[in-house]
Write a protein that holds these residues in place. Sequence first.
Motif, PDB file in Angstrom:
ATOM      1  N   SER A 100       0.808  -1.214   0.000  1.00 33.56           N
ATOM      2  CA  SER A 100       0.000   0.000   0.000  1.00 33.56           C
ATOM      3  C   SER A 100       0.845   1.270   0.000  1.00 33.56           C
ATOM      4  O   SER A 100       0.326   2.374  -0.193  1.00 33.56           O
ATOM      5  CB  SER A 100      -0.936   0.012   1.216  1.00 33.56           C
ATOM      6  OG  SER A 100      -0.189   0.083   2.433  1.00 33.56           O
ATOM      7  N   ASN A 101       2.139   1.124   0.218  1.00 36.71           N
ATOM      8  CA  ASN A 101       3.052   2.264   0.223  1.00 36.71           C
ATOM      9  C   ASN A 101       3.232   2.766  -1.207  1.00 36.71           C
ATOM     10  O   ASN A 101       3.601   2.000  -2.107  1.00 36.71           O
ATOM     11  CB  ASN A 101       4.402   1.818   0.815  1.00 36.71           C
ATOM     12  CG  ASN A 101       5.361   2.961   1.049  1.00 36.71           C
ATOM     13  OD1 ASN A 101       5.259   4.013   0.427  1.00 36.71           O
ATOM     14  ND2 ASN A 101       6.306   2.753   1.938  1.00 36.71           N
ATOM     15  N   LEU A 102       2.991   4.057  -1.435  1.00 35.98           N
ATOM     16  CA  LEU A 102       3.121   4.613  -2.782  1.00 35.98           C
ATOM     17  C   LEU A 102       4.553   4.532  -3.303  1.00 35.98           C
ATOM     18  O   LEU A 102       4.776   4.576  -4.513  1.00 35.98           O
ATOM     19  CB  LEU A 102       2.630   6.057  -2.804  1.00 35.98           C
ATOM     20  CG  LEU A 102       1.104   6.226  -2.702  1.00 35.98           C
ATOM     21  CD1 LEU A 102       0.736   7.699  -2.524  1.00 35.98           C
ATOM     22  CD2 LEU A 102       0.411   5.646  -3.921  1.00 35.98           C
ATOM     23  N   LEU A 103       5.525   4.397  -2.407  1.00 39.84           N
ATOM     24  CA  LEU A 103       6.906   4.205  -2.852  1.00 39.84           C
ATOM     25  C   LEU A 103       7.055   2.860  -3.561  1.00 39.84           C
ATOM     26  O   LEU A 103       7.789   2.748  -4.551  1.00 39.84           O
ATOM     27  CB  LEU A 103       7.870   4.284  -1.663  1.00 39.84           C
ATOM     28  CG  LEU A 103       9.350   4.067  -1.981  1.00 39.84           C
ATOM     29  CD1 LEU A 103       9.852   5.085  -3.000  1.00 39.84           C
ATOM     30  CD2 LEU A 103      10.200   4.140  -0.711  1.00 39.84           C
ATOM     31  N   TYR A 104       6.354   1.848  -3.061  1.00 46.14           N
ATOM     32  CA  TYR A 104       6.398   0.519  -3.705  1.00 46.14           C
ATOM     33  C   TYR A 104       5.884   0.619  -5.138  1.00 46.14           C
ATOM     34  O   TYR A 104       6.551   0.157  -6.082  1.00 46.14           O
ATOM     35  CB  TYR A 104       5.564  -0.482  -2.899  1.00 46.14           C
ATOM     36  CG  TYR A 104       5.455  -1.857  -3.538  1.00 46.14           C
ATOM     37  CD1 TYR A 104       6.501  -2.781  -3.432  1.00 46.14           C
ATOM     38  CD2 TYR A 104       4.315  -2.233  -4.257  1.00 46.14           C
ATOM     39  CE1 TYR A 104       6.409  -4.038  -4.025  1.00 46.14           C
ATOM     40  CE2 TYR A 104       4.215  -3.480  -4.844  1.00 46.14           C
ATOM     41  CZ  TYR A 104       5.270  -4.383  -4.729  1.00 46.14           C
ATOM     42  OH  TYR A 104       5.175  -5.629  -5.317  1.00 46.14           O
ATOM     43  N   SER A 105       4.709   1.231  -5.331  1.00 46.62           N
ATOM     44  CA  SER A 105       4.151   1.334  -6.680  1.00 46.62           C
ATOM     45  C   SER A 105       5.013   2.233  -7.563  1.00 46.62           C
ATOM     46  O   SER A 105       5.190   1.962  -8.755  1.00 46.62           O
ATOM     47  CB  SER A 105       2.703   1.831  -6.627  1.00 46.62           C
ATOM     48  OG  SER A 105       2.590   3.025  -5.884  1.00 46.62           O
ATOM     49  N   PHE A 106       5.588   3.296  -6.975  1.00 46.11           N
ATOM     50  CA  PHE A 106       6.461   4.190  -7.743  1.00 46.11           C
ATOM     51  C   PHE A 106       7.668   3.426  -8.283  1.00 46.11           C
ATOM     52  O   PHE A 106       8.009   3.516  -9.471  1.00 46.11           O
ATOM     53  CB  PHE A 106       6.928   5.347  -6.857  1.00 46.11           C
ATOM     54  CG  PHE A 106       7.919   6.277  -7.507  1.00 46.11           C
ATOM     55  CD1 PHE A 106       7.490   7.354  -8.268  1.00 46.11           C
ATOM     56  CD2 PHE A 106       9.291   6.088  -7.349  1.00 46.11           C
ATOM     57  CE1 PHE A 106       8.401   8.222  -8.862  1.00 46.11           C
ATOM     58  CE2 PHE A 106      10.211   6.941  -7.949  1.00 46.11           C
ATOM     59  CZ  PHE A 106       9.761   8.009  -8.708  1.00 46.11           C
TER      60      PHE A 106
END
Length: 376
Positions: free
Chosen positions: A314-320
């Motif tokens: 859920s961390n936007l850093l992961y998807s980024f």
Amino acid sequence: MKKILHLSADEKFIDMGLNAFEMAYPKKNSLLLVQKHNTIKHVKFDNKKIINKQTLDKASRKSEFWTDVDVVVFHSLFVYKVNIPKNIKVIWLGFGYDYYDFIFDNEYEMFSDKTQQIMNDKAIKPVKGFIAEFKGIIKRLIFLQYRLKKQKIKMMQRIDIFCPVLTNEYKAIKWPTKHKPKLMDWNYGTMQDNWAKEGSSELCGKNILLGNSATLSCNHLDGIDLLSQIDAPLSKLIIPLSYGNKNYGAFIKEYAHKHFPGDVLALDSFMPFDDYTQLISSCSCVVMPHKRQQGVGNIIVLLNLGAKVYLDKSNLLYSFLKEHGFFVFCLEEISSADFLAELTPEQILNNQQRLFEIWGRASIIDKTKKLVECAL
């Protein structure tokens, strides 16, 4: 061009940012360091003056204050009473903490179930029994928070250009007004000057890094519990706890010693950046159970060294990072048999190349020039 006026608090990333602006626009930058006292801990940039919030509010009402200023740059939106003329463009370089209250509906969304269960434990509260003992103060603090929120929203309406830590955070923000600033891509630090300096460390161990600070949003309990379930010998667990909630840090230190099946090194005192980088270069695995972006500097350094990084989905850093082609992993994969497997040389090279595409010196200078040109 005349002058770029920067406003910041005494934060450790400010020099990185000002160095980029100086490389792009030499001798065109000045800094107002906004604080009550004259002691400076982090910022070394030469062309600076110290000013407190009240003086800034009053002085910025006078036209002579803005003589020769072309652009104003906020390093985080940390001060809300600045009276900027309409003809001057305003850039907001987000830190994360300054806009998370417009991403998450409430702070509890940042915490795992396990973290929420300990949040009201008196042992980890900075001031014990504060709420029960000082209800009147709490009421006044709630009112102050409401008033500050209104001031912050008013300041947000004055922003022309916004640079979040991650560009994909822009869409996640629930903007409180119809006005939305222009999104632009910009980052603190460069690989060559900060994250991968020449002669810097090489990956030299099998240790595991957990979190980046003594803050509840690190969700340390989840990381420790996941690691304790691995049916294989594990090397040392290193937990940075030098800033944040000291009581929470002590709690996590004790919990890790009880539950992690190996040695634990809790870093509860400040270390110079180069010494810290040398130490964490012994970590081939990085576990970050955050639900929000944080610890990006640690992750950049260790990805470049070749470490495996595990993040909350859920961390936007992961998807980024996934969207930009990085080899990173989610927390659920910690329990797999491949947890201790190293990245392949091809995967490491891929991560390094992509880091330099985003945070390389040439890229950051180019982003800085485009940012200022857009504001002129």
